[in-house]
Design a protein around this motif. Structure first.
Motif, short mmCIF file in Angstrom:
data_model
loop_
_atom_site.label_atom_id
_atom_site.label_comp_id
_atom_site.label_asym_id
_atom_site.label_seq_id
_atom_site.Cartn_x
_atom_site.Cartn_y
_atom_site.Cartn_z
N ILE A 62 0.83 -1.20 0.00
CA ILE A 62 0.00 0.00 0.00
C ILE A 62 0.87 1.25 0.00
O ILE A 62 0.59 2.22 -0.71
N PHE A 63 1.95 1.22 0.77
CA PHE A 63 2.87 2.35 0.83
C PHE A 63 3.44 2.66 -0.55
O PHE A 63 3.64 3.83 -0.90
N ASP A 64 3.70 1.62 -1.36
CA ASP A 64 4.29 1.79 -2.69
C ASP A 64 3.29 2.15 -3.78
O ASP A 64 3.69 2.54 -4.88
N LEU A 65 1.99 2.02 -3.52
CA LEU A 65 1.00 2.26 -4.57
C LEU A 65 1.08 3.63 -5.24
O LEU A 65 0.98 3.72 -6.47
N PRO A 66 1.28 4.73 -4.51
CA PRO A 66 1.39 6.02 -5.21
C PRO A 66 2.55 6.05 -6.22
O PRO A 66 2.41 6.60 -7.32
N ARG A 67 3.66 5.45 -5.87
CA ARG A 67 4.80 5.40 -6.80
C ARG A 67 4.45 4.54 -8.01
O ARG A 67 4.72 4.93 -9.16
N ILE A 68 3.83 3.42 -7.78
CA ILE A 68 3.46 2.52 -8.87
C ILE A 68 2.44 3.20 -9.79
O ILE A 68 2.55 3.12 -11.02
N ASN A 69 1.48 3.90 -9.19
CA ASN A 69 0.50 4.64 -10.01
C ASN A 69 1.20 5.65 -10.92
O ASN A 69 0.88 5.75 -12.10
N ALA A 70 2.13 6.39 -10.36
CA ALA A 70 2.86 7.39 -11.15
C ALA A 70 3.64 6.72 -12.28
O ALA A 70 3.66 7.22 -13.41
N GLU A 71 4.26 5.59 -12.00
CA GLU A 71 5.02 4.87 -13.03
C GLU A 71 4.11 4.38 -14.15
O GLU A 71 4.54 4.24 -15.29
N GLN A 72 2.86 4.10 -13.82
CA GLN A 72 1.92 3.61 -14.82
C GLN A 72 1.24 4.74 -15.59
O GLN A 72 0.45 4.50 -16.47
N GLY A 73 1.54 5.98 -15.21
CA GLY A 73 1.02 7.11 -15.96
C GLY A 73 -0.14 7.85 -15.33
O GLY A 73 -0.75 8.70 -15.98
N VAL A 74 -0.48 7.54 -14.08
CA VAL A 74 -1.54 8.29 -13.42
C VAL A 74 -1.00 9.69 -13.13
O VAL A 74 -0.11 9.87 -12.31
N ARG A 90 -11.46 -5.13 5.08
CA ARG A 90 -10.13 -4.55 4.84
C ARG A 90 -10.22 -3.04 4.64
O ARG A 90 -9.37 -2.43 4.00
N ARG A 91 -11.24 -2.40 5.24
CA ARG A 91 -11.42 -0.95 5.06
C ARG A 91 -10.21 -0.16 5.53
O ARG A 91 -9.93 0.90 4.99
N GLU A 92 -9.46 -0.69 6.50
CA GLU A 92 -8.26 0.01 6.96
C GLU A 92 -7.24 0.15 5.83
O GLU A 92 -6.50 1.13 5.78
N ASP A 93 -7.21 -0.83 4.92
CA ASP A 93 -6.30 -0.74 3.77
C ASP A 93 -6.68 0.44 2.88
O ASP A 93 -5.80 1.16 2.39
N PHE A 94 -7.97 0.62 2.67
CA PHE A 94 -8.42 1.75 1.85
C PHE A 94 -8.09 3.07 2.54
O PHE A 94 -7.64 4.01 1.89
N PHE A 95 -8.31 3.13 3.85
CA PHE A 95 -7.99 4.35 4.59
C PHE A 95 -6.49 4.64 4.55
O PHE A 95 -6.07 5.79 4.36
N PHE A 96 -5.66 3.61 4.70
CA PHE A 96 -4.21 3.79 4.66
C PHE A 96 -3.78 4.30 3.29
O PHE A 96 -2.96 5.22 3.18
N TYR A 97 -4.33 3.73 2.23
CA TYR A 97 -3.99 4.18 0.89
C TYR A 97 -4.41 5.64 0.69
O TYR A 97 -3.67 6.43 0.11
N GLU A 98 -5.59 6.00 1.19
CA GLU A 98 -6.03 7.38 1.05
C GLU A 98 -5.08 8.34 1.77
O GLU A 98 -4.68 9.37 1.22
N VAL A 99 -4.69 8.00 2.99
CA VAL A 99 -3.76 8.83 3.76
C VAL A 99 -2.41 8.90 3.05
O VAL A 99 -1.80 9.97 2.93
N ARG A 100 -1.94 7.78 2.55
CA ARG A 100 -0.66 7.73 1.85
C ARG A 100 -0.69 8.60 0.59
O ARG A 100 0.25 9.35 0.31
N THR A 101 -1.77 8.53 -0.15
CA THR A 101 -1.92 9.32 -1.36
C THR A 101 -1.94 10.81 -1.02
O THR A 101 -1.25 11.61 -1.66
N LEU A 102 -2.72 11.18 -0.01
CA LEU A 102 -2.79 12.59 0.39
C LEU A 102 -1.44 13.09 0.90
O LEU A 102 -1.07 14.24 0.66
N SER A 103 -0.70 12.22 1.58
CA SER A 103 0.61 12.64 2.10
C SER A 103 1.60 12.91 0.96
O SER A 103 2.57 13.64 1.16
#
Length: 124
Positions: A62-74, A90-103
């Protein structure tokens, strides 16, 4: 596990609908296919419907998802609405991803538990 991709021409939105349990490899493949379909349709707005999907991701994934998204062209000029069930086990995973993205300063990716709110945000 799996996903369907379709284009909503009246709104110019590319919709990805997922189901089952998905790990990092599957989510990465789904995103790559979504980006390719988006390019084909000239879409810059994406609706990711994860209401019937259960993520199987580690915190590191989840921590790496923003980087992976950018590499894929988002790009930050795109809008991505992610819809999930408020009662997902697994709602905590969605919340963590949202916080990570915003950060990372990405305000173009938003999470919703209401499909209509997600569509309204994409349409504005």
């Amino acid at each position: 596990m799996g996903w369907d991709i379709d284009f909503l021409p009246e709104d110019g939105i590319l919709r990805l609908t997922t189901s089952g349990t998905m790990d990092m490899e599957q989510i990465t493949r789904m995103a790559a296919e979504g980006m390719a379909a988006g390019a084909q349709h000239g879409a810059t707005r994406f609706l990711v419907d994860h209401r019937n999907m259960l993520p199987s991701l580690s915190s590191e994934d989840i921590f790496d998802l923003p980087r992976i998204n950018a590499e894929q062209g988002v790009a930050r000029t795109m809008r991505v609405a992610i819809v999930f069930n408020a009662d997902s086990p697994r709602r905590e995973d969605f919340f963590f991803y949202e916080v990570r993205t915003l950060s990372k300063g990405a305000s173009n990716i938003r999470h919703f538990t209401d499909m209509n709110q997600a569509l309204d945000w994409l349409r504005t």
